[in-house]
Structures are given as structure tokens and as C-alpha cells.
Design a protein around this motif. Structure first.
Motif, mmCIF file in Angstrom:
data_model
loop_
_atom_site.group_PDB
_atom_site.id
_atom_site.type_symbol
_atom_site.label_atom_id
_atom_site.label_comp_id
_atom_site.label_asym_id
_atom_site.label_seq_id
_atom_site.Cartn_x
_atom_site.Cartn_y
_atom_site.Cartn_z
ATOM 1 N N GLN A 1 0.833 -1.196 0.000
ATOM 2 C CA GLN A 1 0.000 0.000 0.000
ATOM 3 C C GLN A 1 0.877 1.259 0.000
ATOM 4 O OE1 GLN A 1 -2.827 0.177 3.170
ATOM 5 N NE2 GLN A 1 -3.733 2.072 2.452
ATOM 6 N N PHE A 2 1.950 1.244 0.793
ATOM 7 C CA PHE A 2 2.875 2.382 0.811
ATOM 8 C C PHE A 2 3.501 2.584 -0.563
ATOM 9 C CE2 PHE A 2 7.182 4.031 1.257
ATOM 10 C CZ PHE A 2 6.944 5.218 1.937
ATOM 11 N N PHE A 3 3.961 1.482 -1.170
ATOM 12 C CA PHE A 3 4.582 1.560 -2.498
ATOM 13 C C PHE A 3 3.581 2.095 -3.517
ATOM 14 C CE2 PHE A 3 5.522 -0.616 -6.574
ATOM 15 C CZ PHE A 3 6.686 0.060 -6.873
ATOM 16 N N GLY B 1 1.294 5.976 -7.331
ATOM 17 C CA GLY B 1 0.281 7.035 -7.298
ATOM 18 C C GLY B 1 0.861 8.416 -7.544
ATOM 19 N N ARG B 2 1.985 8.690 -6.916
ATOM 20 C CA ARG B 2 2.616 10.003 -7.086
ATOM 21 C C ARG B 2 3.143 10.181 -8.510
ATOM 22 N NH1 ARG B 2 6.485 11.928 -2.470
ATOM 23 N NH2 ARG B 2 4.443 12.038 -1.512
ATOM 24 N N ALA B 3 3.756 9.135 -9.050
ATOM 25 C CA ALA B 3 4.260 9.216 -10.425
ATOM 26 C C ALA B 3 3.109 9.378 -11.406
ATOM 27 C CB ALA B 3 5.080 7.970 -10.758
ATOM 28 N N ARG C 1 0.155 10.811 -10.826
ATOM 29 C CA ARG C 1 -0.383 12.169 -10.731
ATOM 30 C C ARG C 1 0.547 13.200 -11.374
ATOM 31 N NH1 ARG C 1 -1.948 10.082 -5.787
ATOM 32 N NH2 ARG C 1 -0.123 10.903 -4.727
ATOM 33 N N LYS C 2 1.853 12.938 -11.316
ATOM 34 C CA LYS C 2 2.806 13.908 -11.846
ATOM 35 C C LYS C 2 3.013 13.756 -13.350
ATOM 36 C CE LYS C 2 7.249 15.951 -10.784
ATOM 37 N NZ LYS C 2 8.383 15.964 -9.879
ATOM 38 N N TRP C 3 3.157 12.511 -13.837
ATOM 39 C CA TRP C 3 3.507 12.279 -15.235
ATOM 40 C C TRP C 3 2.466 11.500 -16.017
ATOM 41 C CZ3 TRP C 3 7.876 10.931 -11.850
ATOM 42 C CH2 TRP C 3 8.786 11.965 -11.754
ATOM 43 N N GLY C 4 1.309 11.242 -15.446
ATOM 44 C CA GLY C 4 0.257 10.531 -16.166
ATOM 45 C C GLY C 4 0.481 9.032 -16.182
ATOM 46 N N TRP C 5 -0.190 8.360 -17.108
ATOM 47 C CA TRP C 5 -0.150 6.897 -17.122
ATOM 48 C C TRP C 5 1.243 6.368 -17.412
ATOM 49 C CZ3 TRP C 5 1.346 4.176 -21.391
ATOM 50 C CH2 TRP C 5 1.364 4.859 -22.602
ATOM 51 N N LEU C 6 2.033 7.099 -18.207
ATOM 52 C CA LEU C 6 3.392 6.652 -18.518
ATOM 53 C C LEU C 6 4.274 6.635 -17.261
ATOM 54 C CD1 LEU C 6 5.213 5.732 -20.809
ATOM 55 C CD2 LEU C 6 5.832 8.115 -21.168
ATOM 56 N N GLY C 7 4.122 7.632 -16.419
ATOM 57 C CA GLY C 7 4.865 7.665 -15.162
ATOM 58 C C GLY C 7 4.440 6.556 -14.217
ATOM 59 N N GLY C 8 3.134 6.269 -14.193
ATOM 60 C CA GLY C 8 2.651 5.167 -13.350
ATOM 61 C C GLY C 8 3.188 3.824 -13.796
ATOM 62 N N VAL C 9 3.207 3.602 -15.095
ATOM 63 C CA VAL C 9 3.741 2.343 -15.623
ATOM 64 C C VAL C 9 5.234 2.246 -15.342
ATOM 65 C CG1 VAL C 9 4.203 1.065 -17.747
ATOM 66 C CG2 VAL C 9 1.958 2.078 -17.373
ATOM 67 N N ALA C 10 5.958 3.336 -15.527
ATOM 68 C CA ALA C 10 7.399 3.332 -15.271
ATOM 69 C C ALA C 10 7.683 3.057 -13.801
ATOM 70 C CB ALA C 10 8.001 4.665 -15.696
ATOM 71 N N ALA C 11 6.920 3.661 -12.903
ATOM 72 C CA ALA C 11 7.123 3.436 -11.470
ATOM 73 C C ALA C 11 6.778 2.004 -11.091
ATOM 74 C CB ALA C 11 6.283 4.418 -10.664
ATOM 75 N N PHE C 12 5.810 1.415 -11.769
ATOM 76 C CA PHE C 12 5.437 0.030 -11.481
ATOM 77 C C PHE C 12 6.515 -0.942 -11.970
ATOM 78 C CE2 PHE C 12 3.366 -3.947 -12.758
ATOM 79 C CZ PHE C 12 2.852 -4.336 -11.522
ATOM 80 N N LEU C 13 7.071 -0.688 -13.148
ATOM 81 C CA LEU C 13 8.032 -1.613 -13.741
ATOM 82 C C LEU C 13 9.461 -1.423 -13.239
ATOM 83 C CD1 LEU C 13 6.838 -1.689 -17.445
ATOM 84 C CD2 LEU C 13 6.464 -3.401 -15.668
ATOM 85 N N ALA C 14 9.771 -0.282 -12.672
ATOM 86 C CA ALA C 14 11.144 0.011 -12.261
ATOM 87 C C ALA C 14 11.740 -1.035 -11.325
ATOM 88 C CB ALA C 14 11.218 1.403 -11.637
#
Length: 50
Positions: free
Chosen positions: A10-12, A18-20, A22-35
Motif C-alpha cells: 500500500q505504501f509503495f 500514485g505520485r508518479a 499524478r505527476k507524469w500521467g499513465w506513462l509515469g505510473g507504468v514506469a514506477a510500477f516496472l522500475a
């Protein structure tokens, strides 16, 4: 074990993905998930190439 894993995920999700998102859209969310997966794959690849 579930008492520990659930708050960590939940923290992650809230502060990473979530923060990525909100800041960079769906591409940022996917990048944060896959990193984390890409980092672990790179570490395994480096360990196997030695």
C-alpha cells in the motif's frame, strides 16, 4: 506475513506509483510500477554474466 506485506504494498502504491501517475500521467505510473522489476532483472543479469 500478510500483516507485513499489505502495508508495504500500500505504501509503495500510494507514494510510488500514485505520485508518479499524478505527476507524469499513465506513462509515469507504468514506469514506477516496472522500475523495481527492471532493477532486479538487471542485477540478476549482472550476477549471471560474472
Amino acid at each position: 506475513m500478510a500483516e507485513i506485506v499489505e502495508p508495504v504494498l500500500q505504501f509503495f502504491w500510494e507514494f510510488g506509483i500514485g505520485r508518479a501517475y499524478r505527476k507524469w500521467g499513465w506513462l509515469g505510473g507504468v514506469a514506477a510500477f516496472l522500475a523495481p522489476f527492471l532493477i532486479v532483472a538487471a542485477m540478476i543479469g549482472a550476477a549471471l554474466s560474472i
